[in-house]
Design a protein around this motif. Structure first.
Motif, mmCIF file in Angstrom:
data_model
loop_
_atom_site.group_PDB
_atom_site.id
_atom_site.type_symbol
_atom_site.label_atom_id
_atom_site.label_comp_id
_atom_site.label_asym_id
_atom_site.label_seq_id
_atom_site.Cartn_x
_atom_site.Cartn_y
_atom_site.Cartn_z
ATOM 1 N N PRO A 17 0.839 -1.209 0.000
ATOM 2 C CA PRO A 17 0.000 0.000 0.000
ATOM 3 C C PRO A 17 0.870 1.253 0.000
ATOM 4 O O PRO A 17 1.995 1.251 0.513
ATOM 5 C CB PRO A 17 -0.806 -0.124 1.292
ATOM 6 N N ALA A 98 -1.178 -2.430 6.130
ATOM 7 C CA ALA A 98 -2.022 -1.320 5.681
ATOM 8 C C ALA A 98 -2.684 -0.606 6.853
ATOM 9 O O ALA A 98 -2.833 0.616 6.835
ATOM 10 C CB ALA A 98 -3.072 -1.826 4.695
ATOM 11 N N ARG A 102 -2.263 3.318 7.555
ATOM 12 C CA ARG A 102 -3.444 4.192 7.536
ATOM 13 C C ARG A 102 -3.572 4.975 8.846
ATOM 14 O O ARG A 102 -3.934 6.150 8.836
ATOM 15 C CB ARG A 102 -4.703 3.371 7.294
ATOM 16 N N GLU A 109 -3.298 4.256 -0.694
ATOM 17 C CA GLU A 109 -3.709 3.626 -1.951
ATOM 18 C C GLU A 109 -3.397 2.136 -1.825
ATOM 19 O O GLU A 109 -2.267 1.755 -1.509
ATOM 20 C CB GLU A 109 -2.919 4.252 -3.105
ATOM 21 N N GLU A 110 -4.413 1.283 -2.052
ATOM 22 C CA GLU A 110 -4.216 -0.159 -1.931
ATOM 23 C C GLU A 110 -4.387 -0.844 -3.285
ATOM 24 O O GLU A 110 -5.060 -0.323 -4.182
ATOM 25 C CB GLU A 110 -5.192 -0.749 -0.922
ATOM 26 N N THR A 141 -5.138 -8.085 2.214
ATOM 27 C CA THR A 141 -5.328 -7.651 0.829
ATOM 28 C C THR A 141 -6.741 -7.103 0.674
ATOM 29 O O THR A 141 -7.674 -7.619 1.299
ATOM 30 C CB THR A 141 -5.122 -8.819 -0.155
ATOM 31 N N PRO A 142 -6.948 -6.072 -0.172
ATOM 32 C CA PRO A 142 -8.302 -5.576 -0.427
ATOM 33 C C PRO A 142 -9.063 -6.425 -1.450
ATOM 34 O O PRO A 142 -10.238 -6.177 -1.713
ATOM 35 C CB PRO A 142 -8.058 -4.168 -0.968
#
Length: 208
Positions: A17, A98, A102, A109-110, A141-142
């Motif tokens: 990220p 992440a 954050r 940004e992912e 993970t997104p």
């Protein structure tokens, strides 16, 4: 012999990220990429350490704090050596965290890119009629679970949804809505393939 085929998928995010930071050189908010390098500074007995990021537009640097004004005697020598030698495993652990990034910078940004390594957990049955997939993640993970399964098994997300509605696909833990969420470490998926015309192709894809 049982028709259940058990497979472990080791999933690793491919792109770390990126924090979105106001770059004073570019004159606006830009994504910063992880450089893969730590910076360690000693001031007497006090140690500071940062993970260095670079602006994707102009290469300007931003330092993400890892240690701040820590007494050397309070730092694990193994950790200090890893920081000073830019240990890849330590770097990856911080770069792909992440949630921590954050909380430090706010906007990030992912990316959904992942690599998947597949390993049979038992001897492959003569005729596999069901899959049991164990997902192991080394970082969050997104990527949604239905996109992961669809891409790796070569089937549509609508078909996955239909399996879920017929209860031939089950996700553990947390119930049915997991298909629309990113997977978590130790998520397990069972898929009953009995009667599916392309069963052999799905099994082959699941095994990699």
């Amino acid at each position: 012999m049982s028709g259940l085929l058990r497979i472990r998928w080791a999933i690793a995010p491919a792109i770390a990220p990126r924090p979105l930071i106001n770059c004073n050189r570019c004159g606006g908010v830009r994504p910063y990429r992880c450089s893969g390098k730590f910076r360690v500074n000693a001031n007497g007995k006090r140690i500071d350490a940062w993970l260095i990021y670079r602006c994707t537009g102009c290469d300007n640097s931003w330092n993400r704090t890892i240690l701040e004004r820590c007494n050397r005697r309070d730092i694990d020598p193994v950790l200090l050596t890893a920081l000073e030698s830019n240990d890849p495993e330590l770097m990856r652990r911080h770069a792909f965290d992440a949630a921590a990034l954050r909380s430090r910078i706010g906007r990030i940004e992912e990316f959904s890119d992942v690599t998947v390594r597949k390993e049979l957990l038992d001897r492959r049955p003569d005729c596999a009629t069901a899959l049991w997939l164990e997902l192991r993640l080394d970082a969050a993970t997104p990527l949604r679970l239905d996109r992961l399964l669809g891409g790796e098994l070569g089937i549509s997300r609508s078909r996955l949804q239909a399996w879920e509605e017929r209860r031939t696909l089950a996700v553990e833990p947390d119930g049915a809505k997991n298909l629309r969420r990113p997977p978590r470490d130790a998520t397990a998926i069972r898929i009953d393939l009995a009667g599916e015309p392309d069963r052999d192709a799905i099994v082959s894809a699941a095994c990699g």
